[in-house]
Motif scaffolding. Structure first.
Motif, PDB file in Angstrom:
ATOM      1  N   LYS A 157       0.829  -1.203   0.000  1.00  0.00           N
ATOM      2  CA  LYS A 157       0.000   0.000   0.000  1.00  0.00           C
ATOM      3  C   LYS A 157       0.859   1.246   0.000  1.00  0.00           C
ATOM      4  O   LYS A 157       2.049   1.206   0.319  1.00  0.00           O
ATOM      5  N   SER A 158       0.216   2.353  -0.377  1.00  0.00           N
ATOM      6  CA  SER A 158       0.867   3.657  -0.353  1.00  0.00           C
ATOM      7  C   SER A 158      -0.145   4.685   0.134  1.00  0.00           C
ATOM      8  O   SER A 158      -1.284   4.720  -0.329  1.00  0.00           O
ATOM      9  N   ASN A 159       0.284   5.523   1.087  1.00  0.00           N
ATOM     10  CA  ASN A 159      -0.579   6.559   1.648  1.00  0.00           C
ATOM     11  C   ASN A 159      -0.604   7.751   0.701  1.00  0.00           C
ATOM     12  O   ASN A 159       0.406   8.437   0.506  1.00  0.00           O
ATOM     13  N   LEU A 160      -1.749   8.024   0.113  1.00  0.00           N
ATOM     14  CA  LEU A 160      -1.876   9.098  -0.869  1.00  0.00           C
ATOM     15  C   LEU A 160      -1.678  10.482  -0.247  1.00  0.00           C
ATOM     16  O   LEU A 160      -1.292  11.421  -0.941  1.00  0.00           O
ATOM     17  N   LEU A 161      -1.916  10.631   1.053  1.00  0.00           N
ATOM     18  CA  LEU A 161      -1.690  11.911   1.720  1.00  0.00           C
ATOM     19  C   LEU A 161      -0.201  12.238   1.778  1.00  0.00           C
ATOM     20  O   LEU A 161       0.207  13.386   1.565  1.00  0.00           O
ATOM     21  N   TYR A 162       0.633  11.243   2.056  1.00  0.00           N
ATOM     22  CA  TYR A 162       2.086  11.449   2.018  1.00  0.00           C
ATOM     23  C   TYR A 162       2.550  11.724   0.597  1.00  0.00           C
ATOM     24  O   TYR A 162       3.421  12.568   0.369  1.00  0.00           O
ATOM     25  N   ASP A 163       1.983  10.993  -0.357  1.00  0.00           N
ATOM     26  CA  ASP A 163       2.356  11.224  -1.757  1.00  0.00           C
ATOM     27  C   ASP A 163       2.048  12.658  -2.163  1.00  0.00           C
ATOM     28  O   ASP A 163       2.834  13.297  -2.866  1.00  0.00           O
ATOM     29  N   ALA A 164       0.895  13.193  -1.725  1.00  0.00           N
ATOM     30  CA  ALA A 164       0.520  14.569  -2.052  1.00  0.00           C
ATOM     31  C   ALA A 164       1.487  15.571  -1.422  1.00  0.00           C
ATOM     32  O   ALA A 164       1.682  16.670  -1.945  1.00  0.00           O
ATOM     33  N   SER A 209      -5.856   3.697  16.539  1.00  0.00           N
ATOM     34  CA  SER A 209      -6.387   4.088  15.233  1.00  0.00           C
ATOM     35  C   SER A 209      -7.741   3.433  14.992  1.00  0.00           C
ATOM     36  O   SER A 209      -8.081   2.415  15.594  1.00  0.00           O
ATOM     37  N   TYR A 210      -8.481   4.048  14.077  1.00  0.00           N
ATOM     38  CA  TYR A 210      -9.754   3.477  13.627  1.00  0.00           C
ATOM     39  C   TYR A 210      -9.900   3.799  12.148  1.00  0.00           C
ATOM     40  O   TYR A 210      -9.515   4.882  11.699  1.00  0.00           O
ATOM     41  N   GLY A 211     -10.475   2.851  11.387  1.00  0.00           N
ATOM     42  CA  GLY A 211     -10.646   3.116   9.968  1.00  0.00           C
ATOM     43  C   GLY A 211     -11.561   2.123   9.289  1.00  0.00           C
ATOM     44  O   GLY A 211     -12.140   1.231   9.920  1.00  0.00           O
ATOM     45  N   TYR A 212     -11.654   2.306   7.991  1.00  0.00           N
ATOM     46  CA  TYR A 212     -12.484   1.439   7.149  1.00  0.00           C
ATOM     47  C   TYR A 212     -11.761   1.218   5.831  1.00  0.00           C
ATOM     48  O   TYR A 212     -11.233   2.157   5.245  1.00  0.00           O
ATOM     49  N   SER A 213     -11.744  -0.020   5.377  1.00  0.00           N
ATOM     50  CA  SER A 213     -11.121  -0.374   4.105  1.00  0.00           C
ATOM     51  C   SER A 213     -12.215  -0.776   3.121  1.00  0.00           C
ATOM     52  O   SER A 213     -12.926  -1.756   3.332  1.00  0.00           O
ATOM     53  N   LEU A 214     -12.352   0.008   2.067  1.00  0.00           N
ATOM     54  CA  LEU A 214     -13.410  -0.164   1.084  1.00  0.00           C
ATOM     55  C   LEU A 214     -12.888  -0.960  -0.112  1.00  0.00           C
ATOM     56  O   LEU A 214     -11.895  -0.573  -0.722  1.00  0.00           O
ATOM     57  N   ILE A 271      -9.332   0.792  -0.955  1.00  0.00           N
ATOM     58  CA  ILE A 271      -8.898   2.107  -0.511  1.00  0.00           C
ATOM     59  C   ILE A 271      -9.155   2.143   0.994  1.00  0.00           C
ATOM     60  O   ILE A 271     -10.237   1.798   1.453  1.00  0.00           O
ATOM     61  N   ASP A 272      -8.122   2.483   1.736  1.00  0.00           N
ATOM     62  CA  ASP A 272      -8.144   2.379   3.191  1.00  0.00           C
ATOM     63  C   ASP A 272      -8.145   3.770   3.815  1.00  0.00           C
ATOM     64  O   ASP A 272      -7.245   4.566   3.553  1.00  0.00           O
ATOM     65  N   PHE A 273      -9.161   4.073   4.625  1.00  0.00           N
ATOM     66  CA  PHE A 273      -9.254   5.335   5.350  1.00  0.00           C
ATOM     67  C   PHE A 273      -8.978   5.052   6.823  1.00  0.00           C
ATOM     68  O   PHE A 273      -9.569   4.135   7.392  1.00  0.00           O
ATOM     69  N   SER A 274      -8.102   5.848   7.432  1.00  0.00           N
ATOM     70  CA  SER A 274      -7.761   5.608   8.824  1.00  0.00           C
ATOM     71  C   SER A 274      -7.313   6.905   9.486  1.00  0.00           C
ATOM     72  O   SER A 274      -6.716   7.773   8.844  1.00  0.00           O
ATOM     73  N   ILE A 275      -7.590   7.031  10.774  1.00  0.00           N
ATOM     74  CA  ILE A 275      -7.111   8.168  11.567  1.00  0.00           C
ATOM     75  C   ILE A 275      -6.660   7.628  12.914  1.00  0.00           C
ATOM     76  O   ILE A 275      -7.204   6.637  13.413  1.00  0.00           O
ATOM     77  N   GLY A 276      -5.650   8.277  13.478  1.00  0.00           N
ATOM     78  CA  GLY A 276      -5.123   7.829  14.757  1.00  0.00           C
ATOM     79  C   GLY A 276      -4.910   8.990  15.706  1.00  0.00           C
ATOM     80  O   GLY A 276      -4.549  10.094  15.300  1.00  0.00           O
ATOM     81  N   THR A 301      -2.141  11.992  15.372  1.00  0.00           N
ATOM     82  CA  THR A 301      -0.762  11.742  14.949  1.00  0.00           C
ATOM     83  C   THR A 301      -0.699  10.851  13.709  1.00  0.00           C
ATOM     84  O   THR A 301       0.379  10.482  13.267  1.00  0.00           O
ATOM     85  N   LYS A 302      -1.859  10.505  13.170  1.00  0.00           N
ATOM     86  CA  LYS A 302      -1.884   9.604  12.012  1.00  0.00           C
ATOM     87  C   LYS A 302      -3.100   9.925  11.149  1.00  0.00           C
ATOM     88  O   LYS A 302      -4.194  10.116  11.675  1.00  0.00           O
ATOM     89  N   ALA A 303      -2.895  10.017   9.852  1.00  0.00           N
ATOM     90  CA  ALA A 303      -3.995  10.161   8.885  1.00  0.00           C
ATOM     91  C   ALA A 303      -3.612   9.356   7.650  1.00  0.00           C
ATOM     92  O   ALA A 303      -2.480   9.424   7.183  1.00  0.00           O
ATOM     93  N   GLU A 304      -4.548   8.591   7.154  1.00  0.00           N
ATOM     94  CA  GLU A 304      -4.227   7.684   6.044  1.00  0.00           C
ATOM     95  C   GLU A 304      -5.384   7.600   5.068  1.00  0.00           C
ATOM     96  O   GLU A 304      -6.534   7.403   5.458  1.00  0.00           O
ATOM     97  N   VAL A 305      -5.076   7.789   3.812  1.00  0.00           N
ATOM     98  CA  VAL A 305      -5.958   7.440   2.699  1.00  0.00           C
ATOM     99  C   VAL A 305      -5.059   6.670   1.739  1.00  0.00           C
ATOM    100  O   VAL A 305      -4.316   7.261   0.955  1.00  0.00           O
ATOM    101  N   SER A 306      -5.081   5.355   1.855  1.00  0.00           N
ATOM    102  CA  SER A 306      -4.120   4.523   1.137  1.00  0.00           C
ATOM    103  C   SER A 306      -4.784   3.718   0.032  1.00  0.00           C
ATOM    104  O   SER A 306      -5.902   3.226   0.188  1.00  0.00           O
ATOM    105  N   ILE A 307      -4.059   3.575  -1.053  1.00  0.00           N
ATOM    106  CA  ILE A 307      -4.450   2.624  -2.090  1.00  0.00           C
ATOM    107  C   ILE A 307      -3.737   1.314  -1.764  1.00  0.00           C
ATOM    108  O   ILE A 307      -2.538   1.305  -1.488  1.00  0.00           O
TER     109      ILE A 307
END
Length: 196
Positions: free
Chosen positions: A25-32, A125-130, A138-143, A175-181
């Motif tokens: 996986k890759s976190n699109l927020l870091y990529d941006a 953390s808590y999230g949902y993987s669609l 696509i994985d959404f997560s926040i911590g 301390t964590k935010a994720e929108v990963s492919i």
């Protein structure tokens, strides 16, 4: 004359599926934020996974002191709750515990902030993987957690880096935010079983 009767047999056989499923996986927020990153996640059992991620960026433009250096990683243990019985692996709601470490040097104009020693964070953390198909999610997560570390403030004077102060950072909050492919290696196995 004897005629043998033909019989149809239908049996339900559980789908064996692999005991461990891997994904990259890759976190699109870091990529941006121009910070290339890559992670791997391994599912084990019916509802657990462990993931490890690494990021690294080293951009600079010294004549106007634009500087962006950051690298570090994260390790996370996740517990999964599938939305429905027999749902495919690595999809649904998840909660986890994670730890992070990173070092950085961020420059803005003539000012800069350097964490040349490791900064650390731990949190929940808590999230949902669609699911997007058999191979992609696509994985959404926040911590939320606690971050601590030492950093230095500096400024540029006559093309030299001048130290101003050393500070300790203590932070409690996001301390964590994720929108990963996410690419699931080999595809996702259906746990319902197959009919032969």
């Amino acid at each position: 004359m004897y005629v043998a009767e033909s019989q149809d047999y239908t049996s339900v056989v559980p789908s064996p599926g692999p005991k461990v499923k891997f994904a990259v996986k890759s976190n699109l927020l870091y990529d941006a934020a121009l910070t290339p990153n890559l992670g791997i996640e391994a599912e084990f059992g019916d509802c657990w996974s462990v993931s490890a991620d690494w990021m690294c960026a080293w951009w600079g433009k010294r004549n106007v002191h634009r500087f962006w250096r950051v690298y570090g990683g994260e390790l996370e243990l996740r517990r999964w709750w599938h939305s429905q019985a027999g749902e495919m692996s690595l999809t649904g709601h998840h909660a986890g515990v994670y730890c992070q470490m990173l070092t950085y040097d961020l420059g803005f104009g003539s000012r800069g902030y350097q964490g040349d020693r490791w900064s650390h964070a731990v949190g929940l953390s808590y999230g949902y993987s669609l699911p997007l198909g058999r191979y992609f999610n696509i994985d959404f997560s926040i911590g939320i957690g606690c971050l601590w570390g030492e950093y230095k403030k500096y400024h540029i004077e006559d093309n030299c880096y001048v130290w101003r102060s050393t500070n300790n950072r203590r932070w409690f909050g996001p301390t964590k935010a994720e929108v990963s492919i996410v690419y699931v290696i080999g595809g996702k196995a259906d746990k319902k079983g197959v009919v032969l």
